[in-house]
Design an enzyme around this catalytic site. Structure first.
Site: not given
Ligand SMILES: NC(=O)c1ccc[n+]([C@@H]2O[C@H](COP(=O)([O-])OP(=O)(O)OC[C@H]3O[C@@H](n4cnc5c(N)ncnc54)[C@H](O)[C@@H]3O)[C@@H](O)[C@H]2O)c1
Length: 279
Positions: A149, A187, A137, A116
């Site tokens: 995106e 964002n 994204h 993000s």
């Molecule tokens: N939550 C949101 O609203 C949102 C929206 C858009 C983008 N994002 C982006 O998406 C990404 C993930 O966010 P999220 O909210 O899903 O996080 P999250 O913490 O819910 O999930 C991340 C997962 O990745 C796993 N993980 C970490 N390192 C790893 C690796 N090397 N190999 C495999 N798995 C691994 C963790 O165990 C965890 O289950 C981030 O970059 C975040 O900025 C989040």
């Protein structure tokens, strides 16, 4: 197409669901099989709801789930045409992962990050072939919100951008293209705007209910700003605000004190049962 999704948390599980529902063999990689199974359970629950609402048949759900393979071993992503990364929002682990994906996947595979707030270009530079790295994204919840995106990093090729765009479109999403600038499109606009809304609560001494009523009835917003921040999560919004503020430095991008206070008190919005509203 064979698709890899790395990280099956909030976003990754949603992205893997989109992929298997669109008919792609999909490999989900997590840190442990327990976490991977948790991701699969989330997908199963959401697809189950789609069956209840008659948006999907039982056979379609079973076929979709049958297309999902789980692994902890990154080398199982070797045969993928597209890998979408959705691990924690930290630069170094993402760079390490992309360097590894670059080594094990075919040179023409496209590697996408769901970051993000990080620079897609900085992630891409960790590989030998940054031209095949793009941003994809998605918005939370990914299976529900149509927008993706498609982010062109400094050295992304037209072909990689096009592959990501067409994949998203074919999967029923609504992709748009943009450059790799802080906050991309939504964002960059929404975060300072929501911060302004929160500041107006104190400046004009308005209740969250009245502020939401004002914006839904006076500006045609489908959801009031306080209800929206509650939905996004106060912690997620504060984190995104800090990232944008660090990169662009505009004072309105910094999280308002009221939100920091709510975060300290554990009033994180819908997910904690209390935010601007009680749930
Ligand atoms: N939550 C949101 O609203 C949102 C929206 C858009 C983008 N994002 C982006 O998406 C990404 C993930 O966010 P999220 O909210 O899903 O996080 P999250 O913490 O819910 O999930 C991340 C997962 O990745 C796993 N993980 C970490 N390192 C790893 C690796 N090397 N190999 C495999 N798995 C691994 C963790 O165990 C965890 O289950 C981030 O970059 C975040 O900025 C989040």
């Amino acid at each position: 197409m064979k698709v890899g999704v790395v990280g099956l948390g909030t976003m990754g599980a949603g992205i893997a669901q989109i992929s298997v529902t669109a008919g792609h063999e999909t490999v989900g990689r997590e840190m442990s099989m327990e976490l991977a199974e948790r991701g699969r359970a989330t997908i199963e629950r959401y697809l189950g709801r789609a069956v209840e609402k008659q948006r999907l048949s039982g056979e379609q759900r079973d076929a979709a789930l049958g297309r999902l393979a789980l692994t902890t071993d990154v080398s199982d992503l070797a045969g993928c045409d597209l890998v979408i990364e959705a691990i924690a929002e930290e630069l170094e682990p993402k760079r390490e992962l992309f360097a590894e994906l670059d080594r094990i996947t075919r040179p023409d595979a496209v590697l996408a990050t769901n970051t993000s707030a990080l620079s897609v270009s900085e992630i891409a530079e960790a590989t030998e072939r940054p031209e095949r790295v793009v941003g994809m994204h998605f918005f939370n919840p990914a299976p529900v919100l149509p927008l993706v995106e498609i982010v062109r990093a400094r050295r992304s090729s037209d072909a990689a951008v096009q592959t990501a765009y067409e994949w998203a479109e074919q999967a029923g999403k609504r992709p748009v293209r943009c450059n790799d600038t802080p906050g991309f499109i939504v964002n960059r606009i929404l975060i300072p705007l929501l911060n302004d809304c929160v500041r107006v609560l104190d400046e004009a001494d308005v209740t969250p209910e009245d502020l939401d009523t004002a914006m839904t009835n006076g500006a045609g917003w489908p959801l009031g700003p306080c209800a929206l921040v509650d939905l996004v999560g106060i912690d997620v919004h504060v984190h995104a605000s800090e990232a944008l503020h660090t990169q662009l430095g505009e004072p309105r991008m910094a999280p308002p004190e009221r939100l920091r206070e709510m975060q300290r008190e554990g009033r994180l919005g819908r997910k904690s049962g209390r935010g601007f509203y009680s749930y």
